[in-house]
Design an enzyme around this catalytic site. Structure first.
Site, PDB file in Angstrom:
ATOM      1  N   ARG A 220       0.562  -6.741  -3.062  1.00  0.00           N
ATOM      2  CA  ARG A 220      -0.266  -7.569  -1.766  1.00  0.00           C
ATOM      3  C   ARG A 220      -0.726  -8.763  -2.593  1.00  0.00           C
ATOM      4  O   ARG A 220      -1.496  -8.680  -3.339  1.00  0.00           O
ATOM      5  CB  ARG A 220      -1.230  -6.719  -1.219  1.00  0.00           C
TER       6      ARG A 220
ATOM      7  N   ARG B 278      -8.508  11.682  -9.763  1.00  0.00           N
ATOM      8  CA  ARG B 278      -9.757  11.178  -9.731  1.00  0.00           C
ATOM      9  C   ARG B 278     -10.979  11.744  -8.994  1.00  0.00           C
ATOM     10  O   ARG B 278     -12.038  11.838  -9.605  1.00  0.00           O
ATOM     11  CB  ARG B 278      -9.757   9.750  -9.012  1.00  0.00           C
TER      12      ARG B 278
ATOM     13  N   HIS C 103      -2.814   7.244   1.822  1.00  0.00           N
ATOM     14  CA  HIS C 103      -3.235   6.506   0.417  1.00  0.00           C
ATOM     15  C   HIS C 103      -4.126   5.189   0.936  1.00  0.00           C
ATOM     16  O   HIS C 103      -3.540   3.834   0.703  1.00  0.00           O
ATOM     17  CB  HIS C 103      -2.293   6.016  -0.223  1.00  0.00           C
TER      18      HIS C 103
END
EC number: 1.1.1.82
Length: 435
Positions: free
Chosen positions: A179, A249, A274
């Site tokens: 992006r 995580r 996600h």
């Protein structure tokens, strides 16, 4: 040192310049300013460890080596005559897109070393790049060549998915356009969706009919759905979007808070997309076999700080490191493959972005949504039924579901479901690491 005498095979062929020998014919024709092709007589020999064989003429019409193979991997390995390989399994073929990127640069050497599929599992790596990245792809192949991994029996490189995906039994789809500044989520969905629609068609046409597909390129849930919709011959259950980095995580943060090592943390699920709507589940997670809420008695921390730490970890890493999480992403891809080829420990589970049809949670069907899974180690999985839901969890699971439904509507033109209507939720929900 024995030296093989090379004798001509008496098979004349047109040879393209060596630096373009792995390109598809279509791409060769499209490139300008190529050196003139030359006509030579083919020379062939066959090599095996501790043995030099007399060269044999190749029958007319026979193909000696694949034009896509790279360097030393073009030679034929005689596995039957290699004592150390007699107990090896049948070679499996793994295709990787975005193979010249930084994530792949960490991943490929793990695959080649045997730490993923085992010390007795020979593999073939088929690497997909682009015209722009092709020279870098050659460099990756050279490094693999120089690393002398005994389990790595074949390496081929190319820019055409219809060639690279041929006979693939695993497809790790990492390549995607990042992006850029000012790019809306809808733009990224469209750009990368077209890539994954085409790759889905290629998988359908040439890959193994039971190929296992893990989509890493973002937005990975909807990219996986688009990819799934385009190959009708491949089971929908074979498609996954990567959730494992988020799971890792979450385990790390729970372990830090509880003051234990991360291997004590189990039953962690990441629900949903996600994106920043993902739901790290502390309701069902355990530490040392005890529910997390009984070990970490700080409800506010669990509901607010824990969730934000998991969601924003990638952004914090970029601030510190100056780049996105390539190495840990590669590790998480390995970690995502492992539970599919290894039986799940009793009582535990793992999350993966999978197809929602028939799910027991009431989540809308026809999505790729991260949910808890168990596996017998045969590449298949089943959804976990014995999970607990509270109001906190249900509300957030619903929010992520609504976002994925909106992404699906925005990419309807890529899934064969009509005209796209982009009514994405207000606000930017992309994870910082995707930008």
């Amino acid at each position: 040192m024995a030296v093989a005498e090379l004798s001509p095979c008496y098979q004349t062929q047109i040879v393209k310049p060596p630096h373009l020998s792995w390109l598809s014919n279509n791409h060769k024709l499209n490139l300008l300013g190529l050196p003139k092709a030359s006509r030579i007589t083919e020379i062939c020999c066959s090599l095996a460890p501790n043995q030099v064989q007399t060269p044999v003429a190749v029958p007319t019409g026979a193909q000696s080596i694949k034009p896509e193979c790279y360097g030393v991997f073009c030679w034929t390995y005689d596995l039957k005559k290699e004592e150390e390989t007699r107990s090896w399994k049948k070679m499996i073929t793994i295709a990787i897109s975005g193979a010249a990127g930084t994530i792949s640069n960490h991943l490929l050497f793990k695959l080649a070393s045997g730490v993923v599929f085992g010390p007795d599992q020979p593999i073939a790596l088929k690497l997909l790049g682009s015209e722009k990245s092709f020279h870098a792809l050659e460099g990756v192949a050279m490094e693999l060549e120089d690393s002398l991994y005994p389990l790595l029996r074949e390496v081929s490189i190319g820019i055409d998915p219809y060639e690279v995906f041929e006979d693939a039994e695993w497809a790790l789809l990492i390549g995607a356009k990042p992006r850029g500044p000012g790019m809306e989520r809808a733009d990224l969905l469209d750009i990368n969706g077209k890539i994954y629609a085409e790759q889905g068609k290629a998988l359908n046409a040439v890959a193994s009919p039971n190929v296992k597909v893990i989509v890493v390129g973002n937005p990975c849930n909807t990219n996986a759905l688009i990819c799934l919709k385009n190959p009708p011959n491949i089971p929908a259950k074979n498609f996954h979007s990567l959730t494992r980095l988020d799971e890792n995580r979450a385990k790390c943060q729970l372990a830090l808070k509880a003051g234990v090592f991360y291997d004590k943390v189990s039953n962690v699920t990441i629900w949903g997309n996600h994106s920043t709507t993902q739901v790290p589940d502390f309701v069902n997670a355990q530490i040392g076999g005890v529910p997390v809420k009984e070990v970490i008695k700080a409800q506010k921390w669990l509901e607010e700080e824990f969730t934000e730490k998991v969601r924003k970890r990638g952004g914090v890493l970029i601030q510190k490191w100056g780049r996105s999480s390539a190495a840990s992403t590669a590790v998480s891809i390995v970690d995502a493959i492992n539970p599919l080829i290894t039986p799940t420990p009793p009582g535990d589970w793992f999350p993966s972005g999978v197809y929602t049809n028939g799910n027991p949670y009431g989540i809308a069907e026809d999505l790729i949504y991260s949910m808890p899974c168990r596996s017998k180690g045969d590449g298949d999985y089943e959804l976990v039924k014995d999970v607990i839901f509270d109001d906190y969890l249900r509300k957030r699971i619903k929010t992520s579901e609504e976002e994925l439904l909106a992404e699906k509507r925005c990419t309807a033109h890529l899934t064969g479901e009509g005209i796209a209507v982009c009514d994405l939720p207000a606000g930017d929900t992309m994870l910082p690491g995707e930008m």
